[in-house]
Design a protein around this motif. Sequence first.
Motif, short mmCIF file in Angstrom:
data_model
loop_
_atom_site.label_atom_id
_atom_site.label_comp_id
_atom_site.label_asym_id
_atom_site.label_seq_id
_atom_site.Cartn_x
_atom_site.Cartn_y
_atom_site.Cartn_z
N UNK A 126 -7.62 -14.66 17.50
CA UNK A 126 -8.45 -13.54 18.22
C UNK A 126 -9.12 -13.98 19.44
N UNK A 127 -8.19 -14.78 20.29
CA UNK A 127 -8.77 -15.09 21.49
C UNK A 127 -8.00 -14.46 22.64
N UNK A 128 -8.67 -14.30 23.82
CA UNK A 128 -7.79 -13.67 25.11
C UNK A 128 -7.52 -14.87 25.91
N UNK A 129 -6.77 -14.65 26.84
CA UNK A 129 -6.61 -15.74 28.05
C UNK A 129 -7.86 -16.12 28.67
N UNK A 130 -8.72 -15.00 28.86
CA UNK A 130 -9.96 -15.20 29.56
C UNK A 130 -10.80 -16.08 28.53
N UNK A 131 -11.04 -15.79 27.35
CA UNK A 131 -11.84 -16.55 26.43
C UNK A 131 -11.34 -17.88 26.37
N UNK A 159 -12.41 -20.02 29.57
CA UNK A 159 -13.83 -20.29 29.41
C UNK A 159 -14.20 -21.52 28.65
N UNK A 160 -13.43 -21.45 27.48
CA UNK A 160 -13.63 -22.71 26.34
C UNK A 160 -13.10 -24.01 27.00
N UNK A 181 -8.30 -17.48 34.51
CA UNK A 181 -7.64 -16.89 33.45
C UNK A 181 -5.96 -16.70 34.25
N UNK A 182 -6.30 -16.18 35.29
CA UNK A 182 -4.78 -15.77 36.34
C UNK A 182 -4.17 -16.95 36.42
N UNK A 183 -4.76 -18.11 36.71
CA UNK A 183 -4.04 -19.44 36.98
C UNK A 183 -3.42 -19.83 35.55
N UNK A 184 -3.93 -19.67 34.36
CA UNK A 184 -3.41 -19.79 33.12
C UNK A 184 -2.13 -18.89 32.75
N UNK A 185 -2.23 -17.78 33.34
CA UNK A 185 -1.40 -16.69 33.08
C UNK A 185 -0.31 -16.93 33.93
N UNK A 186 -0.35 -17.36 35.09
CA UNK A 186 0.86 -17.72 35.95
C UNK A 186 1.29 -18.87 35.70
#
Length: 71
Positions: free
Chosen positions: A16-21, A24-25, A36-41
Amino acid sequence: MVGIKEEIRSMMVREGQSTVSVVKLLNAKYGREDSSQNLSNKLSKGTIRYSEVKEIADILGYDLVWVKRKE
């Protein structure tokens, strides 16, 4: 063959987590300021480091385990 991007995104959805959450954690626990953009990339390009995958697994409540294949 399922790639690391699909595996991590699948685990995030299951928990139940998003890339943004997740970012943040990670930032709170490891004292960083990633986006979150860095992780997505990194996931899209397949350039995520093993240490980062371990941290994501930790945040999501998983352990990464190496298991010897049965031959």
